[in-house]
Design a protein around this motif. Structure first.
Motif, PDB file in Angstrom:
ATOM      1  N   MET A   1       0.840  -1.196   0.000  1.00 29.74           N
ATOM      2  CA  MET A   1       0.000   0.000   0.000  1.00 29.74           C
ATOM      3  C   MET A   1       0.878   1.251   0.000  1.00 29.74           C
ATOM      4  SD  MET A   1      -2.806   1.345   2.807  1.00 29.74           S
ATOM      5  CE  MET A   1      -3.713  -0.197   2.829  1.00 29.74           C
ATOM      6  N   ARG A   2       0.445   2.245  -0.758  1.00 33.02           N
ATOM      7  CA  ARG A   2       1.137   3.539  -0.776  1.00 33.02           C
ATOM      8  C   ARG A   2       0.171   4.624  -0.307  1.00 33.02           C
ATOM      9  NH1 ARG A   2       2.752   1.091  -5.619  1.00 33.02           N
ATOM     10  NH2 ARG A   2       4.994   0.714  -5.780  1.00 33.02           N
ATOM     11  N   ILE A   3       0.636   5.429   0.640  1.00 33.47           N
ATOM     12  CA  ILE A   3      -0.192   6.493   1.208  1.00 33.47           C
ATOM     13  C   ILE A   3       0.527   7.828   1.027  1.00 33.47           C
ATOM     14  CG2 ILE A   3      -1.129   7.472   3.344  1.00 33.47           C
ATOM     15  CD1 ILE A   3      -1.617   4.649   4.322  1.00 33.47           C
ATOM     16  N   VAL A   4      -0.238   8.844   0.648  1.00 34.44           N
ATOM     17  CA  VAL A   4       0.267  10.211   0.607  1.00 34.44           C
ATOM     18  C   VAL A   4      -0.555  11.050   1.574  1.00 34.44           C
ATOM     19  CG1 VAL A   4       0.497  12.311  -0.775  1.00 34.44           C
ATOM     20  CG2 VAL A   4       1.216  10.112  -1.727  1.00 34.44           C
ATOM     21  N   ILE A   5       0.143  11.737   2.490  1.00 42.06           N
ATOM     22  CA  ILE A   5      -0.497  12.641   3.444  1.00 42.06           C
ATOM     23  C   ILE A   5      -0.239  14.065   2.975  1.00 42.06           C
ATOM     24  CG2 ILE A   5      -0.571  13.420   5.846  1.00 42.06           C
ATOM     25  CD1 ILE A   5       0.702  10.676   6.580  1.00 42.06           C
ATOM     26  N   ILE A   6      -1.296  14.878   2.972  1.00 42.05           N
ATOM     27  CA  ILE A   6      -1.183  16.268   2.500  1.00 42.05           C
ATOM     28  C   ILE A   6      -1.687  17.204   3.589  1.00 42.05           C
ATOM     29  CG2 ILE A   6      -2.001  17.941   0.789  1.00 42.05           C
ATOM     30  CD1 ILE A   6      -2.361  15.469  -1.096  1.00 42.05           C
ATOM     31  N   THR A   7      -0.880  18.211   3.904  1.00 45.07           N
ATOM     32  CA  THR A   7      -1.292  19.224   4.873  1.00 45.07           C
ATOM     33  C   THR A   7      -0.867  20.596   4.380  1.00 45.07           C
ATOM     34  OG1 THR A   7      -1.064  20.023   7.145  1.00 45.07           O
ATOM     35  CG2 THR A   7       0.794  18.804   6.240  1.00 45.07           C
ATOM     36  N   GLY A   8      -1.766  21.550   4.443  1.00 45.56           N
ATOM     37  CA  GLY A   8      -1.480  22.904   3.995  1.00 45.56           C
ATOM     38  C   GLY A   8      -1.096  23.839   5.115  1.00 45.56           C
ATOM     39  N   SER A   9      -0.845  23.307   6.316  1.00 52.10           N
ATOM     40  CA  SER A   9      -0.472  24.160   7.440  1.00 52.10           C
ATOM     41  C   SER A   9       0.591  23.467   8.280  1.00 52.10           C
ATOM     42  CB  SER A   9      -1.685  24.483   8.308  1.00 52.10           C
ATOM     43  OG  SER A   9      -1.284  25.159   9.488  1.00 52.10           O
ATOM     44  N   ASP A  10       1.622  24.195   8.641  1.00 48.93           N
ATOM     45  CA  ASP A  10       2.652  23.630   9.504  1.00 48.93           C
ATOM     46  C   ASP A  10       2.124  23.342  10.903  1.00 48.93           C
ATOM     47  OD1 ASP A  10       2.488  26.527   9.786  1.00 48.93           O
ATOM     48  OD2 ASP A  10       4.188  26.347  11.159  1.00 48.93           O
ATOM     49  N   VAL A  11       1.068  24.040  11.310  1.00 47.25           N
ATOM     50  CA  VAL A  11       0.472  23.793  12.627  1.00 47.25           C
ATOM     51  C   VAL A  11      -0.008  22.356  12.716  1.00 47.25           C
ATOM     52  CG1 VAL A  11      -1.376  24.448  14.209  1.00 47.25           C
ATOM     53  CG2 VAL A  11      -0.184  26.205  12.889  1.00 47.25           C
ATOM     54  N   TYR A  12      -0.705  21.907  11.685  1.00 48.35           N
ATOM     55  CA  TYR A  12      -1.244  20.546  11.688  1.00 48.35           C
ATOM     56  C   TYR A  12      -0.145  19.515  11.487  1.00 48.35           C
ATOM     57  CZ  TYR A  12      -5.238  23.528  10.700  1.00 48.35           C
ATOM     58  OH  TYR A  12      -6.162  24.525  10.727  1.00 48.35           O
ATOM     59  N   GLU A  13       0.922  19.918  10.834  1.00 47.46           N
ATOM     60  CA  GLU A  13       2.027  18.981  10.640  1.00 47.46           C
ATOM     61  C   GLU A  13       2.554  18.480  11.982  1.00 47.46           C
ATOM     62  OE1 GLU A  13       6.598  19.346   9.324  1.00 47.46           O
ATOM     63  OE2 GLU A  13       5.189  20.085   7.823  1.00 47.46           O
ATOM     64  N   HIS A  14       2.761  19.406  12.914  1.00 48.54           N
ATOM     65  CA  HIS A  14       3.315  19.022  14.207  1.00 48.54           C
ATOM     66  C   HIS A  14       2.286  18.279  15.056  1.00 48.54           C
ATOM     67  CE1 HIS A  14       6.642  21.389  12.998  1.00 48.54           C
ATOM     68  NE2 HIS A  14       6.065  22.562  13.192  1.00 48.54           N
ATOM     69  N   GLN A  15       1.036  18.666  14.981  1.00 53.63           N
ATOM     70  CA  GLN A  15       0.018  18.128  15.881  1.00 53.63           C
ATOM     71  C   GLN A  15      -0.633  16.844  15.369  1.00 53.63           C
ATOM     72  OE1 GLN A  15      -2.802  21.289  16.500  1.00 53.63           O
ATOM     73  NE2 GLN A  15      -1.285  22.676  17.340  1.00 53.63           N
ATOM     74  N   ARG A  16      -0.507  16.565  14.094  1.00 53.21           N
ATOM     75  CA  ARG A  16      -1.247  15.445  13.532  1.00 53.21           C
ATOM     76  C   ARG A  16      -0.405  14.599  12.582  1.00 53.21           C
ATOM     77  NH1 ARG A  16      -6.438  14.156  15.243  1.00 53.21           N
ATOM     78  NH2 ARG A  16      -7.865  13.610  13.559  1.00 53.21           N
ATOM     79  N   VAL A  17       0.264  15.252  11.657  1.00 52.67           N
ATOM     80  CA  VAL A  17       0.927  14.542  10.567  1.00 52.67           C
ATOM     81  C   VAL A  17       2.061  13.661  11.063  1.00 52.67           C
ATOM     82  CG1 VAL A  17       2.238  14.829   8.432  1.00 52.67           C
ATOM     83  CG2 VAL A  17       0.248  16.266   8.874  1.00 52.67           C
ATOM     84  N   ASP A  18       2.836  14.162  12.011  1.00 55.91           N
ATOM     85  CA  ASP A  18       3.954  13.366  12.509  1.00 55.91           C
ATOM     86  C   ASP A  18       3.473  12.044  13.093  1.00 55.91           C
ATOM     87  OD1 ASP A  18       5.661  15.360  11.719  1.00 55.91           O
ATOM     88  OD2 ASP A  18       5.976  16.173  13.728  1.00 55.91           O
ATOM     89  N   LEU A  19       2.349  12.057  13.794  1.00 56.81           N
ATOM     90  CA  LEU A  19       1.798  10.821  14.351  1.00 56.81           C
ATOM     91  C   LEU A  19       1.289   9.892  13.250  1.00 56.81           C
ATOM     92  CD1 LEU A  19      -0.166  11.882  17.562  1.00 56.81           C
ATOM     93  CD2 LEU A  19       1.885  10.474  17.434  1.00 56.81           C
ATOM     94  N   LEU A  20       0.637  10.458  12.242  1.00 57.50           N
ATOM     95  CA  LEU A  20       0.183   9.640  11.118  1.00 57.50           C
ATOM     96  C   LEU A  20       1.370   8.994  10.417  1.00 57.50           C
ATOM     97  CD1 LEU A  20      -2.514  12.039   9.633  1.00 57.50           C
ATOM     98  CD2 LEU A  20      -2.967   9.795  10.643  1.00 57.50           C
ATOM     99  N   TRP A  21       2.399   9.779  10.154  1.00 53.85           N
ATOM    100  CA  TRP A  21       3.627   9.282   9.524  1.00 53.85           C
ATOM    101  C   TRP A  21       4.211   8.122  10.351  1.00 53.85           C
ATOM    102  CZ3 TRP A  21       7.099   9.601   5.531  1.00 53.85           C
ATOM    103  CH2 TRP A  21       8.421   9.282   5.796  1.00 53.85           C
ATOM    104  N   GLU A  22       4.289   8.335  11.657  1.00 54.79           N
ATOM    105  CA  GLU A  22       4.858   7.307  12.528  1.00 54.79           C
ATOM    106  C   GLU A  22       4.017   6.033  12.496  1.00 54.79           C
ATOM    107  OE1 GLU A  22       6.019   6.606  17.245  1.00 54.79           O
ATOM    108  OE2 GLU A  22       5.533   8.624  16.537  1.00 54.79           O
TER     109      GLU A  22
END
Length: 370
Positions: A1-22
């Motif tokens: 499976m290949r997943i792409v995560i997209i976020t248009g705000s650095d605020v959400y990157e720290h609060q959400r994206v890093d956990l999704l990536w992990e």
């Protein structure tokens, strides 16, 4: 499976994206992240870029409420669309806002019908704007409609709190939505409360900006002062710092101002000297769970809260603070066993393990639908 995560705000990157990536990497899924190179809070190009993420060059803007910000968001949505349009992807996980991402990636799904799309609604913009008059402007209502008109064309929708679903349920069936709260690692809990008996100590943590309700904070101080002297500890900074300090003093509080503190142990020591954390915002702010309340909960600090929706329900259900109304606080003061309940609530509801569990169930549901 290949997943792409997209976020248009650095605020959400720290609060959400890093956990999704992990999480996705922990289960062996090939994952890419596309984010913005623009620092929303400081309004400048970022210098804290992660080597494993892709960053889209974004148009700067100076004001949160501006045509320039909307243009920046639309441009970002178009640019990230172009960046991934030829990739082989099984799942797109798109954080919203900006609302323009919804329309862009519904179009992407129409061109690639086998791809799954999850929209992760991490904020409701413009509903969360603190100034009512702006919400009636045609440009602002149009911006909300871009999300509302297209969002049901996804495979699933995550919301950062239940409150957001009170609006989205007009456009999406409830069974297609699920709340997944923000989360954190559970670090060792080092609390040693040293609470004063001769006064009531309050803490305000966070940005001192135009969305906090200073009038309500001063009213709380005045009411508590009828019971005991009041001490207000302030951690943070912002354009309304002097207003908060001066009005709190006028209401009768002794004010101790620390400025911004990032050291966890130092913050814990201050929290341990306070009876309550203040989670007070203007009534027009549309948010279910604040970052400051997560800090309080993590520290085991009960809250005095006026945020409706999720946090209000948490306080009622788990007895981890006081929901403030116009009635006096004198008869509502909690015993300090609330500290252990507050920390237990954080570990149960806002931990990384809980987040990983919930995301796993979402992925299973999304692909079962195919």
């Amino acid at each position: 499976m290949r997943i792409v995560i997209i976020t248009g705000s650095d605020v959400y990157e720290h609060q959400r994206v890093d956990l999704l990536w992990e999480y996705f990497n922990s289960i062996g899924v090939e994952t890419e992240v596309y984010s913005t190179d623009f620092d929303h809070r400081n309004k400048e190009i970022r210098n804290n870029l992660k080597s494993e993420y892709h960053y889209i060059k974004s148009r700067p803007y100076k004001k949160n409420i501006s045509v320039q910000r909307i243009i920046s968001h639309i441009t970002f949505s178009n640019d990230v669309y172009k960046a991934i349009k030829n990739k082989q992807v099984d799942l797109l996980w798109v954080l919203v806002p900006p609302n323009s991402l919804v329309k862009s990636f519904v179009r992407y799904k129409r061109n690639n019908p086998n791809i799954k799309i999850v929209f992760d609604v991490i904020d409701m913009w413009p509903e969360s704007m603190p100034i009512r008059k702006y919400k009636k402007l045609p440009l602002i209502s149009t911006w909300a409609n871009i999300r509302n008109k297209w969002i049901d064309n996804s495979d699933f929708i995550i919301t950062e709190c239940d409150l957001y679903q009170s609006i989205l349920k007009q456009y999406v069936k409830k069974e297609k939505m699920r709340t997944v709260y923000l989360a954190r690692d559970i670090l060792p809990y080092r609390s040693n409360p040293t609470l004063p008996n001769d006064k009531i100590a309050l803490c305000y943590l966070g940005s001192i900006n135009n969305i906090i309700d200073i009038e309500t904070i001063t009213r709380i101080i005045s009411e508590l002062k009828r019971v005991k002297p009041v001490e207000l500890h302030i951690i943070g900074d912002g354009e309304n710092k002097e207003t908060l300090i001066n009005k709190a003093k006028c209401a009768g509080a002794i004010v101790i101002y620390y400025g911004c503190i990032y050291d966890t142990d130092e913050k814990q020591r201050i929290f341990d000297s306070c009876h309550y954390g203040l989670n007070i915002m203007k009534p027009e702010v549309f948010v279910g769970l604040t970052m400051k309340s997560m800090d309080y909960f993590e520290a085991g600090l009960p809250i005095i809260n006026n945020i409706v929706g999720d946090t209000w329900d948490f306080v009622d259900k788990y007895n981890i603070g006081i929901n403030y109304t116009e009635e006096t606080l004198a008869s509502s003061l909690l015993d300090q066993s609330a500290r252990s309940r507050t920390r237990a609530f954080f570990e149960r509801m806002l931990s990384k393990d809980k987040f990983f569990h919930d995301i796993g169930e979402v992925i299973e549901q999304v692909f079962q639908e195919s």
